[in-house]
Design an enzyme around this catalytic site. Structure first.
Site, short mmCIF file in Angstrom:
data_model
loop_
_atom_site.label_atom_id
_atom_site.label_comp_id
_atom_site.label_asym_id
_atom_site.label_seq_id
_atom_site.Cartn_x
_atom_site.Cartn_y
_atom_site.Cartn_z
N ARG A 107 0.72 -1.52 0.25
CA ARG A 107 0.00 0.39 -0.09
C ARG A 107 0.61 0.82 -0.18
NH1 ARG A 107 -4.49 0.64 -1.61
NH2 ARG A 107 -4.87 -1.06 -0.81
N ASN B 140 -2.07 -3.69 8.82
CA ASN B 140 -3.01 -4.85 8.03
C ASN B 140 -3.11 -4.70 6.69
OD1 ASN B 140 -5.08 -6.87 9.34
ND2 ASN B 140 -5.45 -5.78 11.32
N HIS C 8 -5.20 -3.81 4.36
CA HIS C 8 -5.16 -2.68 3.28
C HIS C 8 -3.72 -1.76 3.06
CE1 HIS C 8 -5.97 1.24 1.41
NE2 HIS C 8 -7.24 1.09 0.68
N CYS C 9 -2.76 -1.93 3.96
CA CYS C 9 -1.69 -2.23 3.73
C CYS C 9 -0.57 -2.79 3.67
CB CYS C 9 -1.09 -2.12 5.74
SG CYS C 9 -1.58 -0.54 5.80
N ILE C 10 -1.44 -3.90 2.85
CA ILE C 10 -0.17 -5.48 2.73
C ILE C 10 -0.61 -5.10 1.31
CG2 ILE C 10 0.48 -6.04 4.71
CD1 ILE C 10 -1.67 -8.44 4.25
#
Lengths: 367, 367
Positions: free
Chosen positions: B93, B352, B354-356
């Site tokens: 992300r 989490n 969304h971040c990955i």
């Protein structure tokens, strides 16, 4: 990427001839300083010329290490794709996958690679990153893979006509360092299953002092069905003389898979090319030893050209034989533009233009 | 890959909303042992679940180092593409490109990345490999690139509705460690030019103890035009209480780029999640110090979900709030399947789902 446990022959896939339509070409950016002079600076420039010439008529992808990614991206034109991929050296012909086609889609063959002879007479150690490349390239192109990793083979050691015939050399395929436990018949069977060919023509040898154990792609190449070019010399004092004549003798008495006689075009070699002391100075050592000796003869041959969709990209050596070689290739490929590249800086690494390229056959885009 | 010297706004490109059609998604295989427990073994399993869930409805490409390539290829299903790419950590992300579209083709934005604060309050050093990834990913997908590398921004610090509105947080975008020489207006102008938005909604802050300087994608996300979910708690003793209420206050008094009032759906957080002594034991040190302290609160939020073409992939924490969160998201995305993933092993790394992940908008295939 799926790993397929059958064989191309069983699934109706075959290795196409190099002159059949390509999707594109894959190359590897040179880096190792014991293969390439002065930290590979000169080689990188030559590779860029080759890639650019090919990119005039097909899509080129160049693999570069993370360390060299920025240089590759800066040196290569924007229409060439650069992707990160680790390797031990830069011989796409020998460790990129051999692609096979069913006329619509393609799949890759992952041969085993052991640096041209493993612990017997291999050229460097280790070769793990090279050996992972075929798998990674299949994945990169989202193509399924046949796993032949238990069979040692380099792409430069085979040539096919796309119509059932493969040419190779005994010096390479029967060498100690590759598949010593397989008989010639067993090796033939691997080639039949993987390439989907019926006939294997065995030349005895290749180019003098070719450290790949004499890959066929330096001595003899199909230019159309039942027609080959053969690296040649008329100088009886040259050790190449006997080697090329032996190949001619075999080819003249052979037929291809379709029973056709084979026309042989003699492609005269340049005068012997030897490495200079100054060039040797620019090479790092390997295992505490110099990798080349001043005066050492390099395996120079015009046969080591690449057939792109719209071009023949061939090596020039600054030799009087350059122009006649260009003319012969132009006459054999009248619809392609012959693009000569000064190739001494590639030759010093141990191969030439065909060795540093691997074609990807055309496939229908399906996404 | 061409580097384009104008801006998306000037060229008629815009960042689409995450719910618009994707070509696919990019992720990075986790590896570093000071971010992820026990040599990242548990994280890799969780990442594989996330990738597999997304791959049910769009093409997933996972970047892995040469060292982890074999593991990634073995652990991920064959319909997921694995490509080699070096990184410092695994936050697609934040350092994969932000893609913009003109409705037909896409281009990538290469933001500058400095590990969430550089030498001021960045989370690791160095971050050079991460910072090269946006460029490499544009090249991998053969897409042109806007070079915004002089402007520090992570993808997780912005959310857009695709219709002219961006939401972000002051805590992050105005932080010392990113663009200290730029005024808020100058930062707004970068966002306007790059994302092609007219209105930027500034929340003050994000999730308590979020070490990204409180990325918006952990606190608030668009679910459709003029509608957001907001991470929420009713517990007045929780420091999150004031933070979430501040966001609500701002959102209730704001309109979007089209002048619409914004509907806010409260998405209740799980009870505070803290790291255990045993979990800390499984993390390697960084700069001779432990990276986490037992009892440290982790920035757990259900807002950190990913919108795939056919699914909402959301984190579960083994908390009573899991099910109500799932129900709310399912009601907001009735045509997508909500797929919960037990996400503690991702959360320990500091972010989490969304971040990955980073979506790649749909583009017409043109080859």
């Amino acid at each position: 990427m799926r790993v397929i446990n059958s064989t191309p022959k069983a699934d109706g896939y075959r290795m196409p001839a190099e002159w059949e339509q390509h999707y594109g070409c894959i190359m590897i950016f040179p880096e190792r300083s014991d293969s390439w002079q002065y930290g590979a600076y000169a080689a990188r420039k030559a590779f860029v010329k080759v890639a650019s010439a090919i990119a005039e008529s097909e899509k080129v992808t160049v693999c570069a290490s993370d360390k060299q990614y920025e240089n590759a991206r800066r040196m290569l034109p924007p229409n060439i794709r650069v992707v990160e991929m680790s390797s031990n050296d830069s011989w796409a012909r020998d460790y990129a996958p051999t692609f096979v086609t069913n006329g619509n889609d393609i799949r890759g063959i992952n041969w085993g690679f052991n640096a041209w002879g493993g612990l017997v007479d291999g050229l460097y150690f280790p070769w793990d990153k090279d050996n992972r490349m075929a798998r990674k390239i299949c994945d990169l192109f989202d193509k399924d893979m046949y796993d032949f990793s238990h069979f040692i083979l380099e792409g430069g050691s085979i040539h096919v006509d796309g119509e059932g015939t493969c040419i190779t050399t005994e010096a390479c395929l029967l060498s100690e360092g590759r598949n010593p436990n397989l008989s010639k018949t067993e090796i033939e069977n691997y080639l039949r299953e993987a390439l989907n060919v019926e006939k294997i023509i065995w030349l005895k040898n290749g180019i003098y002092n070719d450290e790949t154990n004499e890959h066929v792609d330096n001595i003899c190449a199909f230019v159309k069905p039942a027609e080959v070019v053969l690296a040649w010399t008329d100088d009886k004092n040259d050790p190449q003389y006997e080697m090329s004549h032996s190949c001619l003798e075999i080819l003249e008495h052979e037929t291809d898979a379709k029973g056709r006689k084979i026309t042989v075009h003699k492609l005269k070699c340049p005068s012997p090319v030897t490495i200079t002391a100054e060039e040797c100075e620019g090479l790092d050592t390997m295992d505490f030893e110099p990798t080349r000796t001043p005066g050492e003869r390099l395996a120079a041959s015009y046969v080591n050209f690449y057939i792109a969709n719209g071009a023949i990209v061939m090596p020039f050596f600054g030799d009087p034989a350059d122009e006649p070689a260009r003319e012969l290739l132009q006459s054999l490929f009248p619809e392609r533009k012959v693009i000569p590249i000064a190739a001494r800086d590639i030759l010093i690494g141990g191969g030439n233009i065909h060795c540093i390229t691997q074609q990807i056959p055309y496939f229908a885009q399906d996404r």
